[in-house]
Enzyme design. Structure first.
Site, mmCIF file in Angstrom:
data_model
loop_
_atom_site.group_PDB
_atom_site.id
_atom_site.type_symbol
_atom_site.label_atom_id
_atom_site.label_comp_id
_atom_site.label_asym_id
_atom_site.label_seq_id
_atom_site.Cartn_x
_atom_site.Cartn_y
_atom_site.Cartn_z
ATOM 1 N N ARG A 10 -13.837 -0.221 -3.677
ATOM 2 C CA ARG A 10 -13.424 0.470 -2.175
ATOM 3 C C ARG A 10 -13.563 2.145 -2.329
ATOM 4 O O ARG A 10 -12.081 2.472 -2.290
ATOM 5 C CB ARG A 10 -11.750 0.139 -2.316
ATOM 6 C CG ARG A 10 -11.986 -1.827 -1.997
ATOM 7 C CD ARG A 10 -11.156 -2.070 -1.198
ATOM 8 N NE ARG A 10 -11.159 -3.738 -1.165
ATOM 9 C CZ ARG A 10 -10.501 -4.262 -1.147
ATOM 10 N NH1 ARG A 10 -9.227 -3.917 0.143
ATOM 11 N NH2 ARG A 10 -10.262 -5.750 -0.351
ATOM 12 N N ASP B 118 -1.624 -3.683 -4.118
ATOM 13 C CA ASP B 118 -2.533 -2.825 -3.449
ATOM 14 C C ASP B 118 -3.605 -2.111 -2.556
ATOM 15 O O ASP B 118 -3.908 -1.808 -4.107
ATOM 16 C CB ASP B 118 -2.477 -3.472 -1.570
ATOM 17 C CG ASP B 118 -3.472 -4.689 -1.168
ATOM 18 O OD1 ASP B 118 -4.020 -4.701 -1.358
ATOM 19 O OD2 ASP B 118 -2.916 -4.972 0.552
ATOM 20 N N ASP C 116 -5.007 3.682 2.614
ATOM 21 C CA ASP C 116 -5.639 1.510 4.504
ATOM 22 C C ASP C 116 -5.529 3.025 5.498
ATOM 23 O O ASP C 116 -4.792 3.272 6.062
ATOM 24 C CB ASP C 116 -5.389 0.972 3.848
ATOM 25 C CG ASP C 116 -6.032 -0.379 2.931
ATOM 26 O OD1 ASP C 116 -6.186 1.140 1.503
ATOM 27 O OD2 ASP C 116 -4.789 -1.157 2.567
ATOM 28 N N ASP D 241 0.663 -1.241 0.181
ATOM 29 C CA ASP D 241 -0.139 0.220 0.015
ATOM 30 C C ASP D 241 1.169 1.283 -0.042
ATOM 31 O O ASP D 241 1.874 1.351 1.034
ATOM 32 C CB ASP D 241 -1.019 -0.097 1.467
ATOM 33 C CG ASP D 241 -2.071 -1.047 1.160
ATOM 34 O OD1 ASP D 241 -2.354 -1.697 0.364
ATOM 35 O OD2 ASP D 241 -2.105 -2.059 2.496
#
Length: 622
Positions: free
Chosen positions: A477, A380, A384, A358
């Site tokens: 997402r 990824d 996050d 990430d």
């Protein structure tokens, strides 16, 4: 002979003498032709030539007579003024200077000077707030008239400013007053400044308790870094030398192998700088490696102390690094670009789980502000949030996934060694060209994961603001939420290219995820004044069977666009497009009754231009 020469000389002398007499006479005649008198109240005629005589006027600087002969009469209180000046009369290299004196008569009465009033009025050159108008000077009442009263009214109240994407507005302010039967007026100019978009004042959840006190340039704790070594060393400082601000001036390649090879004699702090999962398929990353950079333990009573701002002035790029913000408070990351953290996933059949790269992971931290950043493809997620994290703002940023040279290098590598990558080859065998594959892999699979594991108790306290962001070609997402609260506003999720490509892939038996909001496990998402374009599933509010897996959502005044279909609506409207995949739970935030901070909303119709005003939504490849 001598007698002849004497005669000629005498003749010439007589001729010259006669000539001189003629020149002198012409000059004298010219002088006599001018008579200004002793007094004047009108302009003087100052000739530059009188027949063959030229005249030059030498007039000292004063307020009552200028070089053109213009007379400026003194005021009654100044009284008569005597002026002395000279005229130079010239002909055939003969000059004569004459001095003149003349008295300029004062005006007959004391004249009223309106400028004595107007000069006391001060109007600022630029306006970003209301102004207090002077209503009376020396007993005279002033009136104001504005050229744009819907912006600045006649009382000086600033009603609104031009929008972020418009130009500053030039306004004329006319001031007037009355004396006797005479009205005097004067125009002043001022500029109403347009609204500031994405100002550097923390907002959203991050603002709740955010400490804006950081070291100033030149103070201890302020580090200006020019390369990878200086950056990592600044990040590693402890105690009284801990970094409060790190200003980055150049692009950084933080690939683990790259840094170790470039600085072989430096022992970097292994808590701060570690090797991440090793790359497997991208030729650039196989050489550079990937690093894990930790911003950790930055709060009170830790060795690194509380708070850190990492930024650049010109928007430098950081490559080949995954950042973790852990156990920290008051972190500000601003005006940086992140790139080249992606590779083709062959081993897990496209699940993109193995590498765990990430760009930024926030864990067990609070008051984190990520502002004005750009992110390209990541293996990824992009950003996050997990653990006991709260008061996070991700704002004024762009996340864009496009075909670029980094993507093309991966495709060329896979083509060259296709026998080693059967999963990649299986797509080619289904009829996808190399151009198709470049487009296919350029799409970003995952946006923001908020809450990393199912039903973790810490998920309930997650609070995140996502505002003023542009998402281009992100498949999923925006965000993916497990528990907690997320407030979204002024977001554009542009997945039109994904939607079109998804239709083409479906003819070849290939599925492509294309979703927007995903809220589960009682997570609450409030989205306002946003736009989703080309999104197949705008809201998914459950990933498994059972009400405990269901999330909550409320969408207000947001636009959905799919091909020729457009709908501006709320999720509470009958037959609204803003519906989840299962029943909608009653909406309510989990941590507060309402959004606990102030914010302003703009019209959805202005949103695309609004974001373009700060280059968010740009489709360049840089």
């Amino acid at each position: 002979m001598r007698k002849l020469l004497l005669t000629l000389s005498l003749f010439c002398w007589m001729a010259l003498t006669g000539c001189d007499k003629d020149v002198s006479k012409d000059i004298e005649d010219s002088i006599k032709s001018i008579d200004f008198g002793e007094f004047t109240e009108v302009d003087l005629y100052l000739p530059n030539q009188i027949k063959d005589v030229s005249v030059t006027w030498l007039i000292p600087e004063n307020a009552f007579l200028d070089s053109t002969g213009k007379v400026h009469r003194p005021t009654f209180s100044q009284g008569d003024q005597t002026i002395t000046f000279n005229g130079i009369f010239s002909k055939n290299n003969r000059n004569k200077s004459v001095e003149y004196k003349i008295t300029v008569l004062k005006t007959n009465e004391l004249l009223f000077d309106e400028n004595s009033i107007f000069d006391q009025i001060i109007i600022p050159y630029e306006l970003s707030q209301s102004i207090e108008l002077v209503l009376e000077i020396d007993g005279y009442l002033l009136q104001y008239e504005m050229s744009h009263p819907t912006y600045l009214n006649h009382q000086g109240q600033l009603l609104k400013r031009p929008k972020y994407f418009e130009k500053d507005l030039l306004v004329t302010i006319r001031v007037s007053f009355v004396k006797g039967d005479q009205t005097y007026m004067k125009d002043y100019k001022t500029m109403i400044l347009k609204e500031v978009l994405g100002s550097d004042e923390v907002f959203g959840y991050a603002s709740l308790g955010f400490d804006t006190t950081f070291s100033l340039k030149g103070e201890t704790g302020y580090y200006v870094v020019n390369n990878e070594k200086e950056f990592l060393e600044a990040l590693s400082q402890k105690g009284s030398l801990s970094a409060s601000v790190i200003e980055i001036t150049n692009d950084l390649d933080l690939g683990y192998e790259f840094v170790r090879n470039r600085y072989p004699d430096v022992d970097f702090d292994t808590v701060i700088f570690q090797s991440h999962h090793s790359p497997l398929t991208h030729p650039t990353l196989l050489k550079s490696g990937i690093s894990r950079v930790s911003i950790r333990d930055r709060k009170d009573n830790t060795q690194y102390q509380k708070g850190l701002k990492i930024f650049s002035v010109k928007g430098v790029t950081i490559k080949h690094a995954s950042f973790t913000v852990k156990n920290s408070e008051n972190i500000w990351i601003q005006n940086l670009k992140f790139d080249e953290l992606w590779e083709w996933d062959e081993t897990t059949k496209g699940a993109y789980d193995r590498n765990d790269w990430d760009y930024i992971t926030i864990e067990d931290s609070k008051n984190i502000w990520i502002n004005r950043i750009t992110m390209h493809q990541a293996y990824d997620g992009l950003i996050d949030v997990k653990g006991y994290s709260s008061n996070i703002t991700i704002s004024n940023s762009r996340f864009k996934a496009l075909v670029n040279n980094f993507i093309l290098d991966q495709i060329n590598y896979l083509e060259q060694y296709s026998d080693k990558y059967p999963f990649y080859q299986s797509y080619r065998d289904k009829g996808l060209s190399t151009e198709d594959m470049a487009t296919f892999v350029s799409f970003q699979k995952k946006g923001h994961l908020i809450g990393s594991s199912e039903f973790k108790p810490e998920n309930a306290s997650l609070t995140v603001t996502i505002a003023n962001n542009y998402y281009l070609n992100i498949q999923d997402r925006i965000p993916r939420l497990r528990g907690g609260d997320v407030h979204i506003y002024h977001v554009v999720h542009d997945a039109r290219a994904i939607y079109d490509f998804k239709q083409m892939l479906s003819t070849k038996g290939i599925n492509l995820t294309n979703q927007g909001l995903v809220t589960t496990e009682n997570g609450a998402v409030l989205m306002e004044n946003s736009i989703f374009m080309g999104v197949s599933i705008p809201i998914k509010n459950s990933q498994k069977t059972g009400s405990n897996y269901t999330g909550k959502y409320l969408v207000l005044n947001s636009l959905f666009v799919l091909k020729d279909f457009e709908e501006l609506s709320n999720s509470t409207d009958d037959h609204s497009i803003w519906k989840g995949n299962v029943f909608a739970m009653p909406f309510g935030l989990n941590n507060t009754n309402e959004i606990p901070y102030e914010y302003d909303l703009i019209e959805v119709t202005d949103l695309l231009i609004y974001l373009e005003a700060i280059s968010i939504g740009s489709t360049d490849n840089h």
